[in-house]
Structure formats: structure tokens, C-alpha cells
Motif scaffolding. Structure first.
Motif, mmCIF file in Angstrom:
data_model
loop_
_atom_site.group_PDB
_atom_site.id
_atom_site.type_symbol
_atom_site.label_atom_id
_atom_site.label_comp_id
_atom_site.label_asym_id
_atom_site.label_seq_id
_atom_site.Cartn_x
_atom_site.Cartn_y
_atom_site.Cartn_z
ATOM 1 N N UNK A 1 0.835 -1.218 0.000
ATOM 2 C CA UNK A 1 0.000 0.000 0.000
ATOM 3 C C UNK A 1 0.857 1.252 0.000
ATOM 4 N N UNK A 2 1.952 1.219 0.758
ATOM 5 C CA UNK A 2 2.838 2.382 0.810
ATOM 6 C C UNK A 2 3.513 2.602 -0.534
ATOM 7 N N UNK A 3 3.877 1.528 -1.214
ATOM 8 C CA UNK A 3 4.485 1.672 -2.538
ATOM 9 C C UNK A 3 3.500 2.270 -3.533
ATOM 10 N N UNK B 1 1.889 8.080 -6.051
ATOM 11 C CA UNK B 1 1.114 9.320 -6.066
ATOM 12 C C UNK B 1 1.763 10.396 -5.203
ATOM 13 N N UNK B 2 3.058 10.217 -4.859
ATOM 14 C CA UNK B 2 3.712 11.155 -3.946
ATOM 15 C C UNK B 2 3.824 12.549 -4.527
ATOM 16 N N UNK B 3 3.882 12.650 -5.854
ATOM 17 C CA UNK B 3 3.984 13.977 -6.477
ATOM 18 C C UNK B 3 2.745 14.818 -6.240
ATOM 19 N N UNK B 4 1.637 14.151 -6.004
ATOM 20 C CA UNK B 4 0.388 14.883 -5.778
ATOM 21 C C UNK B 4 0.188 15.234 -4.299
ATOM 22 N N UNK B 5 1.068 14.740 -3.447
ATOM 23 C CA UNK B 5 0.954 15.021 -2.015
ATOM 24 C C UNK B 5 1.804 16.227 -1.654
ATOM 25 N N UNK C 1 6.712 13.096 3.271
ATOM 26 C CA UNK C 1 7.750 12.694 4.211
ATOM 27 C C UNK C 1 7.243 11.591 5.137
ATOM 28 N N UNK C 2 5.980 11.700 5.511
ATOM 29 C CA UNK C 2 5.405 10.673 6.385
ATOM 30 C C UNK C 2 5.348 9.324 5.677
ATOM 31 N N UNK C 3 5.039 9.344 4.359
ATOM 32 C CA UNK C 3 5.009 8.100 3.597
ATOM 33 C C UNK C 3 6.387 7.444 3.601
ATOM 34 N N UNK C 4 7.444 8.263 3.426
ATOM 35 C CA UNK C 4 8.812 7.722 3.445
ATOM 36 C C UNK C 4 9.162 7.130 4.818
#
Length: 453
Positions: free
Chosen positions: A250-252, A257-261, A267-270
Motif C-alpha cells: 500500500x505504501x508503494x 502518487x507522492x507527487x500529488x501530495x 515525508x510521512x510516507x517515506x
């Protein structure tokens, strides 16, 4: 095929408990026997001394009368023996002249006199001495007129002697020396000592048996508790792998979609991804250790394979990780080095050692993997130029969950299980693993693998 048998923690613990229980029981038994023998020894010895003292005191009065008649001295020996146990009876005046004499064994008169020679007590004294017996000499002189019917049976006689000053008007006028045969008492005490020694041996066997039974019963709840812990660790580790894999997937997807965040959610996703990876590694290590406690090494499949190719693949796998810290990876391996073991486990061993070396090495450092063969043994060494390990920590680094510097280890993502797994893998193959390290200079792990596990 030789395989090193897996050490059984419970058998060792039970053996230790058995020895401790046995020693505790034997300690009380030993103290009891010492006390019993001491009481018997002093009781019988004191009884002999009292009897000897009474015999001497009873004769003092008659001796004083005889000493008042110097003209009669030495004309006729005075035979004042009370019983057969009384070996000799001598009275000397203050000039050292023998006034009254009597002995059971006239042949050994010189020996008896040597015992009392230069013995001039100020008060009552009691001593014990030994006299060796020559039975051949006794047989030759047995028909003599001066020889009594008393014949000792032993090779030596144990003599208890008393020296009693004789007073007249508060002045010493002579000395009484009386010797008593206590050989029977000595034999009795010696026999008692031997019996007690036999009892010690007998009760030692009995104590060991009962200690074994007690320790075996004491290990039952420990075995059950350890088995439940093993099952829990294995089940929990296995069950956690699935949700962790789902979370990582799920994190991957979120990373795509990290560019849209915004900056903070990205940073939290990382951070979450790194923690999930760390937890996945921890769960995998726990599952490996859980299996190491339950797997039977004799049921594992071993094969002969080329260690050179495994080492080269391990170096290639860690090159990206090393480049992040600008660490130089070096490989020095002899060609065609074959080992007999589990290829998957030995590959895991190389990965653990290389991962530790890179993890705890500073930027611009170096890590070297060296594989060589001496006679029939294969050696693997992984050295780094990292932070090193203090001497006080070296004996404990292979223990589970042991971390030298908890803050720094957690920062580097360690959880204290890697070296425990490495030690288990080496033990599985019947090898040895050692470490050499100096603070701020680096660490070297050396593994020795025998020709066959």
C-alpha cells in the motif's frame, strides 16, 4: 557425514541443577559426618584420657611412699601394672634416676624410655606416640623370663602416655610416666572413618539420583513455558508477515502518487515505509530464530557448492548500499572454494556480516570480504573501518537483542538479532566465529568452517 549436534539448553540446565542439588545435599551430609566423627573421636579419646589420668592419680600416693625409701630403690622392680593395656610404668626422681619400673614388653624397654626421655613436665601432660613392632624379635625372645604373655597383634602400637609430677610438701620429688595401649581405640576410630567414607560414596549416588529426579521435575514447567514462548514467537512472526506485506504494498502505491501530495504527507510516507521495512526485517529474524530453536540439524539438507560465486553475488548485492555512504567494497576470494553446508544459510551469513560492516562504517570507509582455505578448513573474514566495539561488549554481541549502543543501533536500523542468527548458522555447520575489534578503528569477524558440518 559428520554433523555437530545441537546443544540442548534444557539438558544443560537440568545437568546444572542436578549437580547443584547433589552438592547441596552432600554438603549437609559431609558436615553431619564430620560432626559425628568428631564427637566420636573426642568422646572415646576423652574417656581414655580420663581412665589413664585416674590410674596415674591412684598410684601417686604409693609412689610417694616408695620414694621415701632410697635404699630399697632398684633392688626389686615394682610390678604395679593394673591391666594388660598398661604398657609401662616408670618413676624417676628429680636426679633423673629410674626408681620404679615395669613394662609389659621388656624387649622394648629402650623404646619406652625414649618416649619419656627429657620429658619433665611442670604439671600433668598427656601425649600419644607410635611404636613399631618387630614380631620376629618377639618370637625369638618369647621364652625369656622377662617377657610377659602380652603379645601385640599389629605392626605398631599406639601409646597414650601421661606424665605426672610427684609432689611432697609442694615440691617436686619425682615424675610418674604411665603408658597405655590404645591401639584398639585407634582401629575402632579408623574403622568408623572408613565406614563413614563408604556411606559418603553410597549417599552420593543416592543424592545424585534424587537430585536428577528433582531437577527433571523442575524442568517440566520450564519446558512448557519455553515451548509456549517458541510457539508464540513463531506464530506471531508468521502472522505478522502478511499484514506487513500488505502495508508495504500500500505504501508503494502511495509513493506512486507522492507527487500529488504535499511535503509533509510525502515525508510521512517515506518514514512509514522505512519503519515497515524495519519491522519486516525484525519479523523475519524472529521467525528465523524461532525455527533455529525447533529445527533438528540432522534433518536439514546439506550440499557441496562453490563459495566463490556466493561471495561475488553478495558483494554485488551490497554495492548500491555502499555507494550511498561512499564505502569501498573489496573482495579477496580464492578460486574454486567449495564448502559442504546449507547454501541459503551461508549466503545469509555473508549478508548479515556485510550489512553490519557497512551499517557501522562511516562515510568514505572501506569493507573487505576475504575468503580463503587453509588445509581442509574454509575461512571467511569481513573487516571494516567502522566505529568498533568496546572490549567489555565483545563477550555479549552474539546474544539475542544485545546492542552495544542502543541509540546509535536504533538509528542505523538494528535490532540486535543479526549476529545471533550468524552465530546459529556457524554452529549449525560445526564452525567457529570470532571477532576482533578496536574502538574507532574497525571490526573484523572471522568464521572458520570445517570440511564437513
Amino acid at each position: 557425514m559428520r554433523r555437530r549436534k545441537k546443544s540442548d539448553l534444557f539438558i544443560k540446565t537440568q545437568h546444572t541443577l542436578t549437580i547443584k542439588y547433589s552438592l547441596l545435599i552432600l554438603l549437609f551430609l559431609f558436615l553431619f559426618i564430620i560432626l559425628l566423627y568428631a564427637i566420636a573421636y573426642f568422646w572415646f579419646t576423652a574417656a581414655e584420657k580420663n581412665e589413664l589420668r585416674e590410674m596415674a592419680l591412684n598410684e601417686v600416693e604409693s609412689v610417694e611412699q616408695l620414694l621415701d625409701k632410697p635404699n630399697d630403690r632398684m633392688r626389686e622392680p615394682q610390678f604395679l601394672t593394673v591391666n594388660s593395656n598398661q604398657l609401662f610404668y616408670y618413676v624417676f626422681n628429680t636426679k633423673g634416676e629410674l626408681v620404679i619400673q615395669n613394662e609389659q614388653l621388656s624387649l622394648f624397654k629402650s623404646d619406652f624410655l625414649n618416649l619419656v626421655d627429657d620429658w619433665t613436665p611442670e604439671r600433668e601432660q598427656i601425649q600419644t606416640e607410635d611404636i613399631k613392632i618387630n614380631h620376629d624379635a618377639i618370637s625369638k625372645h618369647r621364652k625369656g623370663d622377662q617377657f610377659s604373655t602380652y603379645v601385640p597383634k599389629n605392626e605398631k602400637i599406639k601409646v597414650m602416655m601421661i606424665a605426672e609430677p610427684i609432689y611432697e610438701r609442694n615440691q617436686i620429688i619425682g615424675y610418674l610416666y604411665l603408658g597405655r595401649d590404645i591401639t584398639d581405640l585407634a582401629e575402632l576410630l579408623q574403622g568408623l572413618f572408613i565406614i563413614l567414607l563408604v556411606l559418603i560414596v553410597l549417599f552420593s549416588c543416592i543424592a545424585y539420583y534424587f537430585s536428577f529426579v528433582m531437577s527433571k521435575r523442575a524442568m517440566v514447567p520450564i519446558r512448557h513455558a519455553f515451548k509456549r514462548q517458541q510457539d508464540f514467537v513463531a506464530d506471531a512472526s508468521h502472522e505478522l508477515r502478511t499484514p506487513l506485506s500488505v502495508m508495504l504494498s500500500s505504501i508503494e502505491i502511495l509513493e506512486m502518487e507522492k507527487d500529488q501530495l504535499s511535503k509533509m504527507p510525502a515525508r510521512m510516507v517515506d518514514n512509514v515505509k522505512e519503519e515497515v521495512k524495519r519491522m519486516t526485517g525484525l519479523v523475519g529474524d524472529l521467525l528465523t530464530l524461532a525455527r533455529s530453536d525447533t529445527d533438528d540439524p540432522t534433518q536439514m539438507s546439506f550440499e557441496r557448492f562453490d563459495l566463490q560465486s556466493v561471495a561475488e553475488k553478495a558483494i554485488l548485492s551490497f554495492e548500491p548500499h555502499a555507494l550511498e555512504k561512499n564505502i569501498q567494497l573489496n573482495l579477496d576470494v580464492q578460486s574454486s572454494i567449495t564448502v559442504f553446508g546449507q547454501k541459503e544459510r551461508l549466503t545469509q551469513l555473508l549478508y548479515i556480516l556485510l550489512d553490519n560492516a557497512i551499517k557501522y562504517s562511516p562515510e568514505n570507509g572501506s569493507v573487505k570480504l576475504h575468503v580463503w582455505k587453509e588445509k581442509e578448513n574454509v575461512f571467511i573474514s569481513v573487516s571494516d573501518t567502522g566505529i568498533g566495539i568496546a572490549q567489555k561488549d565483545l563477550p555479549y554481541i552474539f546474544e539475542r537483542f544485545y546492542r552495544v549502543d542502543r541509540a546509535r543501533t536504533r538509528q542505523n536500523g538494528g535490532h540486535g538479532l543479526g549476529l545471533s542468527i550468524a552465530k546459529w548458522i556457524v554452529d549449525l555447520h560445526g564452525g567457529q566465529i570470532n571477532v576482533e575489534s578496536k574502538l574507532n578503528k574497525g571490526t573484523t569477524f572471522i568464521v572458520k568452517l570445517p570440511p564437513k558440518g
